[in-house]
Design a protein around this motif. Structure first.
Motif, PDB file in Angstrom:
ATOM      1  N   GLU A 142       0.811  -1.207   0.000  1.00 52.03           N
ATOM      2  CA  GLU A 142       0.000   0.000   0.000  1.00 52.03           C
ATOM      3  C   GLU A 142       0.852   1.269   0.000  1.00 52.03           C
ATOM      4  O   GLU A 142       0.349   2.359   0.184  1.00 52.03           O
ATOM      5  CB  GLU A 142      -0.939   0.004   1.204  1.00 52.03           C
TER       6      GLU A 142
ATOM      7  N   ARG B  57      -7.497   1.964  -1.190  1.00 57.81           N
ATOM      8  CA  ARG B  57      -8.368   1.759  -0.019  1.00 57.81           C
ATOM      9  C   ARG B  57      -8.044   2.739   1.101  1.00 57.81           C
ATOM     10  O   ARG B  57      -8.911   3.069   1.902  1.00 57.81           O
ATOM     11  CB  ARG B  57      -8.207   0.329   0.494  1.00 57.81           C
ATOM     12  N   SER B  58      -6.795   3.190   1.157  1.00 63.58           N
ATOM     13  CA  SER B  58      -6.397   4.031   2.287  1.00 63.58           C
ATOM     14  C   SER B  58      -5.824   5.380   1.859  1.00 63.58           C
ATOM     15  O   SER B  58      -5.370   6.144   2.702  1.00 63.58           O
ATOM     16  CB  SER B  58      -5.354   3.285   3.135  1.00 63.58           C
ATOM     17  N   ASN B  59      -5.817   5.663   0.557  1.00 63.53           N
ATOM     18  CA  ASN B  59      -5.287   6.945   0.071  1.00 63.53           C
ATOM     19  C   ASN B  59      -6.368   7.681  -0.709  1.00 63.53           C
ATOM     20  O   ASN B  59      -7.040   7.093  -1.555  1.00 63.53           O
ATOM     21  CB  ASN B  59      -4.078   6.716  -0.835  1.00 63.53           C
TER      22      ASN B  59
END
Length: 430
Positions: A248, A358-360
């Protein structure tokens, strides 16, 4: 003794010299102490040549007879590969899909593998032989020969690796592995050391031709490590494996261009419940995957009132499936009293893929800004948890691919994802 399944594509076994090089790969693994199963595709353009021959006989040959014909391409390859290995001093035996115990559902040209009976393969391995298995084919419970459709040899190899608890499934192609983009179109694309199953499945579904979606999906379901390698050069290739946290570090890991798509549009459809089911049920029954669906209502009822007016539905599919989809939708249009569907071939799709989405945040904005600055018009947008796709004019496809690749900095040294090894050794039988 650990088992390695090695699959060689049509270009890798296109002539005796290339076949001999591929045989040496199997011999190297055998000398290293591994049991080896080899899966091969039809030589070079053999499948296309057989299809062309069938077209000269019939414009619409029966799918059963077409499967009978196409399956012969792989049978030539397995016999020649087994001869090659035997000539080099390593006992080998060729096996058709049926002889290798590959059982499929009864769907000609697009069959899915139901199970693998490993008994024959186990016997051959125990006898010290290298089984050379025909990819792309299997047999039904009634003994009918079936083919698996596009990417069928990859699927065969992964299915065998899953059924026999292989240490790794090696897919040999004419590229060094999986890149951040197609290196033939993006000169600064970088070879990836590892990529997650989910990212590879998205990329495969969006047009990346290194691996087929069904094969990667099967690998994920049965935790089979898949390594993509060049058949003619020594190198580390790319390992397709479970997702790791350090994957990620980048929001986008690859960019994919899909050119061979067609859009089919249905207009003046009745705006009533069930209309979508009526259109897509026969498409699903034919085993055809749809990329994108766009629905536009020409009249919206007020709350509590029955639906009224008309609706327009457009869908994109692989160009190879366009004829079948058009035929099915023509039948539906006739029953509904709607105009016949229209077809548009002037489109392409550019997609950004990465588990880091998903996280950025800001991925969509970066992509849209880059395309806007390049003055490339976006016709449609679709997303998933780890993918953003833009439908674009066909002529802008390659330029858009390079534009988006550069926008996410994938051409610098950080574009290659390196993660610590450590795969779950647990396996299940197919």
């Amino acid at each position: 003794m650990s088992l390695v399944v090695q699959k060689f594509g049509g270009s890798s076994v296109a002539d005796p010299d290339r076949m001999r090089r591929c045989a040496q790969r199997a011999i190297t693994a055998k000398r290293a102490g591994h049991d080896v199963i080899v899966v091969v595709s039809a030589m070079g353009d053999s499948t296309d040549d057989l299809l062309s021959l069938a077209d000269r006989i019939s414009s619409s040959p029966a799918k059963r007879e077409l499967d009978q014909l196409l399956a012969t391409g792989e049978q030539v390859s397995i016999a020649l590969m087994a001869m090659t290995l035997n000539e080099l001093g390593f006992p080998a035996i060729s096996l058709t899909g049926a002889q290798a115990g590959i059982r499929t559902e009864p769907a000609h040209s697009r069959a899915r593998i139901r199970s693998v009976d490993r008994d024959r393969l186990d016997r051959e391995l125990a006898a010290g032989r290298i089984p050379v298995v025909a990819g792309f084919q299997g047999t039904t419970d009634d003994g009918e020969i079936t083919t698996l459709g596009r990417g069928g040899s990859d699927t065969t190899a992964v299915a065998l690796a899953a059924a026999l608890n292989a240490h790794e499934c090696e897919i040999y192609t004419d590229v060094d592995g999986v890149y951040t983009a197609d290196p033939r179109l993006v000169p600064n694309a970088i070879l990836k050391q590892k990529i997650s199953y989910d990212e590879m499945m998205e990329a495969a579904s969006l047009g990346a031709k290194v691996m087929h979606l069904r094969a990667v999906e099967l690998g994920k379901n049965y935790s089979v490590p898949i390594r993509v390698l060049h058949s003619g050069r020594v190198g580390p290739g790319t390992l397709i494996c479970p997702e790791s946290e350090c994957m990620e570090s980048r929001s986008v890991s690859s960019v994919v261009l899909k050119k061979d798509i067609g859009r089919v549009t249905m207009t003046r459809l009745p705006n009533r419940p069930g209309i979508q089911s009526e259109l897509f049920r026969p498409i699903a029954a034919a085993g055809i995957s749809v990329d994108d669906i766009i629905q536009t209502e020409t009249a919206t009822p007020t709350a509590g009132e029955p639906l009224s007016g008309e609706v327009e539905i457009a869908l994109t599919v692989d160009r190879a499936d366009l004829s079948d989809v058009n035929t099915l939708l023509k039948m539906a249009a006739a029953e509904l009293g709607s105009p016949e569907p229209t077809i548009d071939l002037s489109l392409c799709k550019v997609s950004a893929v990465g588990v880091g989405m998903r996280s950025n945040s800001g991925v969509a904005s970066t992509m849209f800004d880059a395309l806007a600055q390049a003055r490339i018009r976006i016709a449609n947008i679709t997303t998933s948890e780890i993918r953003i796709s833009c439908l674009l004019p066909h002529d802008d496809g390659e330029r858009a691919l390079r534009t988006v690749h550069d926008a996410f900095g994938l051409g610098d040294a950080g574009g290659s994802v390196s993660v610590a090894s450590g795969l779950d050794p647990a396996r299940r039988q197919v």
